[in-house]
Write an enzyme that holds these catalytic residues in place. Structure first.
Site, PDB file in Angstrom:
ATOM      1  N   GLU A  64       0.835  -1.208   0.000  1.00  0.00           N
ATOM      2  CA  GLU A  64       0.000   0.000   0.000  1.00  0.00           C
ATOM      3  C   GLU A  64       0.868   1.256   0.000  1.00  0.00           C
ATOM      4  O   GLU A  64       2.093   1.198   0.105  1.00  0.00           O
ATOM      5  CB  GLU A  64      -0.936  -0.043   1.216  1.00  0.00           C
ATOM      6  CG  GLU A  64      -1.874  -1.240   1.145  1.00  0.00           C
ATOM      7  CD  GLU A  64      -2.907  -1.281   2.263  1.00  0.00           C
ATOM      8  OE1 GLU A  64      -2.797  -0.501   3.227  1.00  0.00           O
ATOM      9  OE2 GLU A  64      -3.826  -2.123   2.159  1.00  0.00           O
ATOM     10  N   ASN A  65       0.191   2.394  -0.144  1.00  0.00           N
ATOM     11  CA  ASN A  65       0.879   3.680  -0.202  1.00  0.00           C
ATOM     12  C   ASN A  65      -0.050   4.732   0.378  1.00  0.00           C
ATOM     13  O   ASN A  65      -1.280   4.598   0.260  1.00  0.00           O
ATOM     14  CB  ASN A  65       1.204   4.001  -1.677  1.00  0.00           C
ATOM     15  CG  ASN A  65       2.141   5.181  -1.819  1.00  0.00           C
ATOM     16  OD1 ASN A  65       1.718   6.329  -1.770  1.00  0.00           O
ATOM     17  ND2 ASN A  65       3.404   4.900  -1.975  1.00  0.00           N
ATOM     18  N   GLU A  75      -1.823 -10.475  -5.708  1.00  0.00           N
ATOM     19  CA  GLU A  75      -1.881 -11.318  -6.913  1.00  0.00           C
ATOM     20  C   GLU A  75      -1.151 -10.658  -8.071  1.00  0.00           C
ATOM     21  O   GLU A  75      -0.380 -11.285  -8.798  1.00  0.00           O
ATOM     22  CB  GLU A  75      -3.336 -11.557  -7.349  1.00  0.00           C
ATOM     23  CG  GLU A  75      -4.210 -12.265  -6.335  1.00  0.00           C
ATOM     24  CD  GLU A  75      -4.916 -11.311  -5.371  1.00  0.00           C
ATOM     25  OE1 GLU A  75      -4.279 -10.319  -4.926  1.00  0.00           O
ATOM     26  OE2 GLU A  75      -6.091 -11.550  -5.062  1.00  0.00           O
ATOM     27  N   CYS A 115      -7.633  -7.968 -10.247  1.00  0.00           N
ATOM     28  CA  CYS A 115      -6.757  -9.156 -10.218  1.00  0.00           C
ATOM     29  C   CYS A 115      -7.342 -10.285 -11.053  1.00  0.00           C
ATOM     30  O   CYS A 115      -6.610 -11.033 -11.706  1.00  0.00           O
ATOM     31  CB  CYS A 115      -6.506  -9.596  -8.780  1.00  0.00           C
ATOM     32  SG  CYS A 115      -5.445  -8.430  -7.904  1.00  0.00           S
TER      33      CYS A 115
HETATM   34  N1  THU Z   1      -6.026  -6.765  -1.923  1.00  0.00           N
HETATM   35  C1  THU Z   1      -5.252  -7.725  -2.497  1.00  0.00           C
HETATM   36  O1  THU Z   1      -4.041  -7.789  -2.262  1.00  0.00           O
HETATM   37  N2  THU Z   1      -5.843  -8.598  -3.340  1.00  0.00           N
HETATM   38  C2  THU Z   1      -7.165  -8.577  -3.667  1.00  0.00           C
HETATM   39  O2  THU Z   1      -7.595  -9.349  -4.518  1.00  0.00           O
HETATM   40  C3  THU Z   1      -8.078  -7.670  -2.976  1.00  0.00           C
HETATM   41  C4  THU Z   1      -7.453  -6.646  -2.131  1.00  0.00           C
HETATM   42  C5  THU Z   1      -5.384  -5.779  -1.034  1.00  0.00           C
HETATM   43  C6  THU Z   1      -5.361  -4.388  -1.578  1.00  0.00           C
HETATM   44  C7  THU Z   1      -5.274  -3.572  -0.318  1.00  0.00           C
HETATM   45  O3  THU Z   1      -3.912  -3.469   0.050  1.00  0.00           O
HETATM   46  C8  THU Z   1      -5.987  -4.407   0.725  1.00  0.00           C
HETATM   47  O4  THU Z   1      -6.083  -5.718   0.186  1.00  0.00           O
HETATM   48  C9  THU Z   1      -7.380  -3.913   1.065  1.00  0.00           C
HETATM   49  O5  THU Z   1      -8.151  -3.740  -0.057  1.00  0.00           O
END
Ligand code: THU
Length: 161
Positions: A64-65, A75, A115
């Protein structure tokens, strides 16, 4: 006018003990990947692990950022890091798992639409389906034979030509 329907089947395992050894290993790599998650904003820790035909396992976590849209899901982070290994090797399976701050997210996580779209195109490039394992942190695992099952009528690169 015709009514059409799309159906798919998937497997549900009650615990990791029911998985094949290779799937169990992949699920454990996805779990391990959650430790690399940088998720101070959502506190949602996602891990993805990809098994290639040469036996290698590539893993990644969501990043995240503070500028929220800059973040990337686990993914896509895993798939986009494959450039030097793919397409010389086929993707055989992807395992995904997640936990939240309270570790109460026990049902298998479901990949977001972005994704799914990216996985769908990787599956086309792959030339063969790959299996998708969604691993809940209570041990429940859903297994899909193809990512297309989770994104019927996906946007197809062929549309552009
Ligand atoms: N996130 C994923 O890594 N994969 C997904 O398929 C859905 C969401 C992450 C993005 C963000 O960092 C956090 O989960 C909350 O949405």
């Amino acid at each position: 006018m015709q009514i059409k329907s799309i159906q798919f089947k998937y497997l549900e395992y009650e615990n990791h003990g029911q998985l094949s050894e290779s799937f169990r290993e992949l699920a454990s790599f996805a779990k391990k990947a959650t430790e690399m998650s940088y998720a101070p904003y959502s506190n949602f820790y996602v891990g993805a692990a990809i098994r290639l035909s040469n036996g290698q396992i590539i893993k990644a976590a969501n990043q995240e950022n503070a500028s929220y849209p800059c973040g990337i899901c686990a993914e896509r982070a895993a798939l986009f890091s494959l450039a030097d290994l793919f397409p010389n090797n086929k993707i055989e399976a992807i395992a995904i798992t997640a936990s939240n701050k309270a570790n109460t997210m026990i049902s298998p996580p479901s990949p977001c639409g972005l994704c799914r779209q990216v996985m769908a195109e990787f599956e086309i490039l792959n030339g063969q389906n790959f299996r998708l394992l969604l691993c809940g942190n209570n041990g429940t695992v859903f297994q899909f034979e193809s990512v297309k099952d989770l994104l019927p009528l996906s946007f197809d690169p062929k549309f552009l030509s």
